[in-house]
Design a protein around this motif. Structure first.
Motif, short mmCIF file in Angstrom:
data_model
loop_
_atom_site.label_atom_id
_atom_site.label_comp_id
_atom_site.label_asym_id
_atom_site.label_seq_id
_atom_site.Cartn_x
_atom_site.Cartn_y
_atom_site.Cartn_z
N PRO A 20 0.79 -1.31 -0.01
CA PRO A 20 0.06 0.22 -0.07
C PRO A 20 0.92 1.30 -0.06
O PRO A 20 1.93 1.27 0.55
CB PRO A 20 -0.79 -0.26 1.39
N GLU A 21 0.25 2.17 -0.64
CA GLU A 21 1.22 3.55 -0.96
C GLU A 21 1.41 4.25 0.39
O GLU A 21 0.28 4.61 0.93
CB GLU A 21 0.80 4.28 -2.01
N VAL A 22 2.41 4.56 0.82
CA VAL A 22 2.58 5.12 2.18
C VAL A 22 3.12 6.49 1.91
O VAL A 22 4.13 6.57 1.23
CB VAL A 22 3.65 4.42 3.24
N THR A 23 2.41 7.74 2.44
CA THR A 23 2.93 8.93 2.19
C THR A 23 3.16 9.53 3.59
O THR A 23 2.36 9.31 4.40
CB THR A 23 2.17 9.74 1.29
N VAL A 24 4.27 10.24 3.61
CA VAL A 24 4.45 11.25 4.89
C VAL A 24 4.57 12.52 4.52
O VAL A 24 5.25 12.84 3.30
CB VAL A 24 5.54 10.78 5.74
N ARG A 25 3.88 13.43 5.17
CA ARG A 25 3.93 14.95 4.54
C ARG A 25 3.58 15.95 6.05
O ARG A 25 3.42 15.33 6.99
CB ARG A 25 2.69 15.11 3.64
N PRO A 26 3.77 17.11 5.69
CA PRO A 26 3.71 17.94 6.72
C PRO A 26 2.28 17.88 7.26
O PRO A 26 1.30 18.00 6.67
CB PRO A 26 4.12 19.31 6.37
#
Length: 252
Positions: A20-26
């Motif tokens: 699954p696509e994991v994204t980390v962002r502000p």
């Protein structure tokens, strides 16, 4: 892993690129509804690991908006990078780089929490590895620590998958769930992962195990590692000390 703005430490957006696509962002104010829903839904699950205010402690933000303002101000000063974790676009938790120290140290600590519905799917190890790689390759840091309560088996599994060395033990380190709690200390340096922590974890199939391999330490999974002489006691921020509105959820 792809980076939205190569070469920029903060703000930035990191994406795993695999399912699954994991994204980390502000973190942002617009995360409020999803953040509050996740915290309410996971109240009982996170409560044993939530940091609490000791007698005489500083007041915490009372609203999510105030929390985001404080975190973004700290990010502008370069002392923290407060990331949100998304899984296939859905809010899943937070990963924060805390207490960034520059000068001769180039050090920080990482804290995190995850919605229980995403637990056990490899999301936290991947998100933490992405953030640590970003700290080493773009933010210019040299060493990252994660500190965990000995009873927090879910979080211990995360550092096991990441292959982090256990380097110390801190008695009465943080005020967690109403009392001062001991923590185990894990660390990684840039030289240990020349190809990146995420790449090392994926190459190993997520089965790296390096508990107790730090010089002078003995121990075994599930038990605090102790130094042959004295336990290391001076440490920074742990995974259990994570900034939230009224409470601070720990690593899961």
């Amino acid at each position: 892993m792809s980076t939205a703005t190569p070469g920029r430490a903060w703000p930035n957006r990191l994406t795993s690129g695999v399912a699954p696509e994991v994204t980390v962002r502000p973190i942002r104010v617009a995360d409020g509804p999803a953040w509050r829903a996740a915290r309410q839904r996971n109240r009982a699950w996170l409560a044993p690991w939530d940091a609490t205010v000791p007698p005489g402690g500083d007041a915490r933000p009372t609203t999510f908006r105030a929390l985001v303002r404080r975190l973004r101000a700290a990010a502008r000063r370069g002392t923290t990078y407060p990331f949100v974790v998304e899984v296939d676009g859905a809010f899943a938790g937070q990963v924060s780089v805390n207490n960034i120290v520059r000068g001769s140290a180039q050090f920080a600590s990482v804290g995190y929490w995850i919605d229980q519905r995403f637990a056990g799917k490899g999301v936290v190890p991947r998100a933490v590895a992405m953030v640590i790689d970003h700290c080493f390759t773009t933010a210019g840091l040299h060493r990252i620590e994660i500190c965990i309560r000995p009873e927090n088996t879910n979080s211990l599994r995360v550092v096991e998958k990441l292959g982090l060395r256990e380097v110390g033990y801190a008695p009465g380190f943080l005020h967690i769930d109403g009392d001062w709690r001991d923590h185990r200390i894990f660390a990684v340096t840039k030289e240990e992962v020349p190809a990146g922590l995420l790449a090392r974890m994926e190459a190993s199939g997520g089965t790296c195990r390096r508990w107790g391999e730090g010089a002078g330490f003995t121990g075994q999974p599930g038990k605090p590692a102790r130094h042959a002489g004295a336990a290391r006691r001076v440490v920074r921020v742990s995974a259990d000390r994570f900034e939230t509105g009224g409470r601070r959820p720990s690593s899961r």
